[in-house]
Design a protein around this motif. Sequence first.
Motif, PDB file in Angstrom:
ATOM      1  N   THR A   9     -10.736 -10.349  -1.950  1.00  0.00           N
ATOM      2  CA  THR A   9     -10.103 -10.826  -0.923  1.00  0.00           C
ATOM      3  C   THR A   9     -10.133 -12.439  -0.942  1.00  0.00           C
ATOM      4  O   THR A   9      -9.603 -13.024  -0.003  1.00  0.00           O
ATOM      5  CB  THR A   9     -10.438 -10.211   0.483  1.00  0.00           C
ATOM      6  OG1 THR A   9     -11.844 -10.583   0.733  1.00  0.00           O
ATOM      7  CG2 THR A   9     -10.082  -8.850   0.734  1.00  0.00           C
ATOM      8  N   SER A  10     -10.944 -12.890  -1.997  1.00  0.00           N
ATOM      9  CA  SER A  10     -11.052 -14.468  -1.994  1.00  0.00           C
ATOM     10  C   SER A  10      -9.960 -15.165  -2.400  1.00  0.00           C
ATOM     11  O   SER A  10      -9.118 -14.754  -3.225  1.00  0.00           O
ATOM     12  CB  SER A  10     -12.326 -14.698  -2.362  1.00  0.00           C
ATOM     13  OG  SER A  10     -12.164 -14.703  -4.142  1.00  0.00           O
ATOM     14  N   ASP A  11      -9.822 -16.358  -2.242  1.00  0.00           N
ATOM     15  CA  ASP A  11      -8.812 -16.978  -2.711  1.00  0.00           C
ATOM     16  C   ASP A  11      -8.851 -17.500  -4.283  1.00  0.00           C
ATOM     17  O   ASP A  11      -8.157 -17.479  -5.169  1.00  0.00           O
ATOM     18  CB  ASP A  11      -8.618 -18.646  -2.035  1.00  0.00           C
ATOM     19  CG  ASP A  11      -8.094 -18.580  -0.727  1.00  0.00           C
ATOM     20  OD1 ASP A  11      -7.291 -17.514  -0.459  1.00  0.00           O
ATOM     21  OD2 ASP A  11      -8.502 -19.098   0.246  1.00  0.00           O
ATOM     22  N   GLU A  12     -10.169 -17.582  -4.715  1.00  0.00           N
ATOM     23  CA  GLU A  12     -10.673 -17.506  -6.136  1.00  0.00           C
ATOM     24  C   GLU A  12     -10.383 -16.516  -7.004  1.00  0.00           C
ATOM     25  O   GLU A  12      -9.693 -16.895  -8.153  1.00  0.00           O
ATOM     26  CB  GLU A  12     -12.369 -17.810  -6.151  1.00  0.00           C
ATOM     27  CG  GLU A  12     -12.904 -18.042  -7.511  1.00  0.00           C
ATOM     28  CD  GLU A  12     -14.255 -17.956  -7.729  1.00  0.00           C
ATOM     29  OE1 GLU A  12     -14.705 -18.064  -8.798  1.00  0.00           O
ATOM     30  OE2 GLU A  12     -15.029 -17.890  -6.301  1.00  0.00           O
ATOM     31  N   LEU A  32       2.303  -5.075  -0.465  1.00  0.00           N
ATOM     32  CA  LEU A  32       1.266  -4.756  -1.412  1.00  0.00           C
ATOM     33  C   LEU A  32       0.461  -5.910  -1.584  1.00  0.00           C
ATOM     34  O   LEU A  32       0.552  -6.580  -3.053  1.00  0.00           O
ATOM     35  CB  LEU A  32       1.781  -3.904  -2.493  1.00  0.00           C
ATOM     36  CG  LEU A  32       1.017  -3.407  -3.811  1.00  0.00           C
ATOM     37  CD1 LEU A  32      -0.127  -2.520  -2.948  1.00  0.00           C
ATOM     38  CD2 LEU A  32       1.664  -2.852  -4.578  1.00  0.00           C
ATOM     39  N   PRO A  33      -0.489  -6.438  -1.002  1.00  0.00           N
ATOM     40  CA  PRO A  33      -1.117  -7.581  -1.357  1.00  0.00           C
ATOM     41  C   PRO A  33      -2.083  -7.434  -2.523  1.00  0.00           C
ATOM     42  O   PRO A  33      -2.454  -6.230  -2.905  1.00  0.00           O
ATOM     43  CB  PRO A  33      -1.923  -7.864  -0.150  1.00  0.00           C
ATOM     44  CG  PRO A  33      -2.013  -6.708   0.811  1.00  0.00           C
ATOM     45  CD  PRO A  33      -0.893  -5.986   0.353  1.00  0.00           C
ATOM     46  N   LEU A  34      -2.634  -8.266  -3.218  1.00  0.00           N
ATOM     47  CA  LEU A  34      -3.405  -8.307  -4.356  1.00  0.00           C
ATOM     48  C   LEU A  34      -4.844  -7.306  -4.078  1.00  0.00           C
ATOM     49  O   LEU A  34      -4.871  -6.399  -4.748  1.00  0.00           O
ATOM     50  CB  LEU A  34      -4.120  -9.628  -4.754  1.00  0.00           C
ATOM     51  CG  LEU A  34      -4.964  -9.777  -5.880  1.00  0.00           C
ATOM     52  CD1 LEU A  34      -4.102  -8.999  -7.389  1.00  0.00           C
ATOM     53  CD2 LEU A  34      -5.329 -10.998  -6.326  1.00  0.00           C
ATOM     54  N   PRO A  35      -5.501  -7.584  -2.976  1.00  0.00           N
ATOM     55  CA  PRO A  35      -6.605  -6.599  -2.531  1.00  0.00           C
ATOM     56  C   PRO A  35      -6.087  -5.128  -2.600  1.00  0.00           C
ATOM     57  O   PRO A  35      -7.154  -4.407  -3.338  1.00  0.00           O
ATOM     58  CB  PRO A  35      -7.188  -7.264  -1.541  1.00  0.00           C
ATOM     59  CG  PRO A  35      -6.723  -8.440  -1.263  1.00  0.00           C
ATOM     60  CD  PRO A  35      -5.377  -8.651  -2.132  1.00  0.00           C
ATOM     61  N   ALA A  36      -4.965  -4.846  -1.978  1.00  0.00           N
ATOM     62  CA  ALA A  36      -4.731  -3.472  -1.946  1.00  0.00           C
ATOM     63  C   ALA A  36      -4.299  -3.026  -3.655  1.00  0.00           C
ATOM     64  O   ALA A  36      -4.466  -1.657  -3.639  1.00  0.00           O
ATOM     65  CB  ALA A  36      -3.570  -3.322  -1.151  1.00  0.00           C
ATOM     66  N   LEU A  37      -3.695  -3.768  -3.968  1.00  0.00           N
ATOM     67  CA  LEU A  37      -3.222  -3.445  -5.310  1.00  0.00           C
ATOM     68  C   LEU A  37      -4.517  -2.829  -6.252  1.00  0.00           C
ATOM     69  O   LEU A  37      -4.457  -1.886  -7.056  1.00  0.00           O
ATOM     70  CB  LEU A  37      -2.572  -4.411  -5.795  1.00  0.00           C
ATOM     71  CG  LEU A  37      -2.024  -4.332  -7.616  1.00  0.00           C
ATOM     72  CD1 LEU A  37      -1.145  -3.291  -7.566  1.00  0.00           C
ATOM     73  CD2 LEU A  37      -1.217  -5.515  -8.083  1.00  0.00           C
ATOM     74  N   VAL A  38      -5.537  -3.905  -6.260  1.00  0.00           N
ATOM     75  CA  VAL A  38      -6.733  -3.709  -6.960  1.00  0.00           C
ATOM     76  C   VAL A  38      -7.425  -2.531  -6.682  1.00  0.00           C
ATOM     77  O   VAL A  38      -7.564  -1.611  -7.266  1.00  0.00           O
ATOM     78  CB  VAL A  38      -7.671  -5.046  -7.009  1.00  0.00           C
ATOM     79  CG1 VAL A  38      -9.007  -4.689  -7.787  1.00  0.00           C
ATOM     80  CG2 VAL A  38      -6.882  -6.176  -7.467  1.00  0.00           C
ATOM     81  N   ALA A  39      -7.601  -2.208  -5.234  1.00  0.00           N
ATOM     82  CA  ALA A  39      -8.143  -1.315  -4.910  1.00  0.00           C
ATOM     83  C   ALA A  39      -7.385   0.182  -5.396  1.00  0.00           C
ATOM     84  O   ALA A  39      -8.044   1.089  -5.508  1.00  0.00           O
ATOM     85  CB  ALA A  39      -8.363  -1.134  -3.177  1.00  0.00           C
ATOM     86  N   SER A  40      -6.162   0.058  -5.200  1.00  0.00           N
ATOM     87  CA  SER A  40      -5.154   1.312  -5.406  1.00  0.00           C
ATOM     88  C   SER A  40      -5.511   1.828  -6.960  1.00  0.00           C
ATOM     89  O   SER A  40      -5.803   2.726  -7.191  1.00  0.00           O
ATOM     90  CB  SER A  40      -3.952   1.204  -5.155  1.00  0.00           C
ATOM     91  OG  SER A  40      -3.678   0.980  -3.908  1.00  0.00           O
TER      92      SER A  40
END
Length: 86
Positions: A9-12, A32-40
Motif C-alpha cells: 500500500t506504499s507509494d514506493e 481495483l487498486p494496486l494493493p487489491a490486484l496484488v492480493a487477488s
Amino acid sequence: MLEFSDRITSDEFAQLARHPDSPNAFTRCRKLPLPALVASLLTMRGQSQQVMLDAFFGSICGADGLHRGISDRGVRADRTLTHPAD
C-alpha cells in the motif's frame, strides 16, 4: 503479514509497479487498486482466472451484481473464427 500489507500500500511500491512508459499508472483511486490486484493474484492458488474474477467482483458488487453475457459483435466474431467463410 502486516509488514507486507504496509509494503503493497506504499507509494514506493506503486512507483516500482509503474512501467516507464506509463508514469501515471496506479495514481487514481479505482475499483481495483494496486494493493487489491496484488492480493487477488497472490491468493489465486489453482483457481482459474474466471473463477477468481467472479469471486472478486461478486464480493465487491454483491452476488446480484454479476451478469456475464456476450454481445452481437462477440457472437459474430466467434462464428468468423470458428467457421471461416470459404
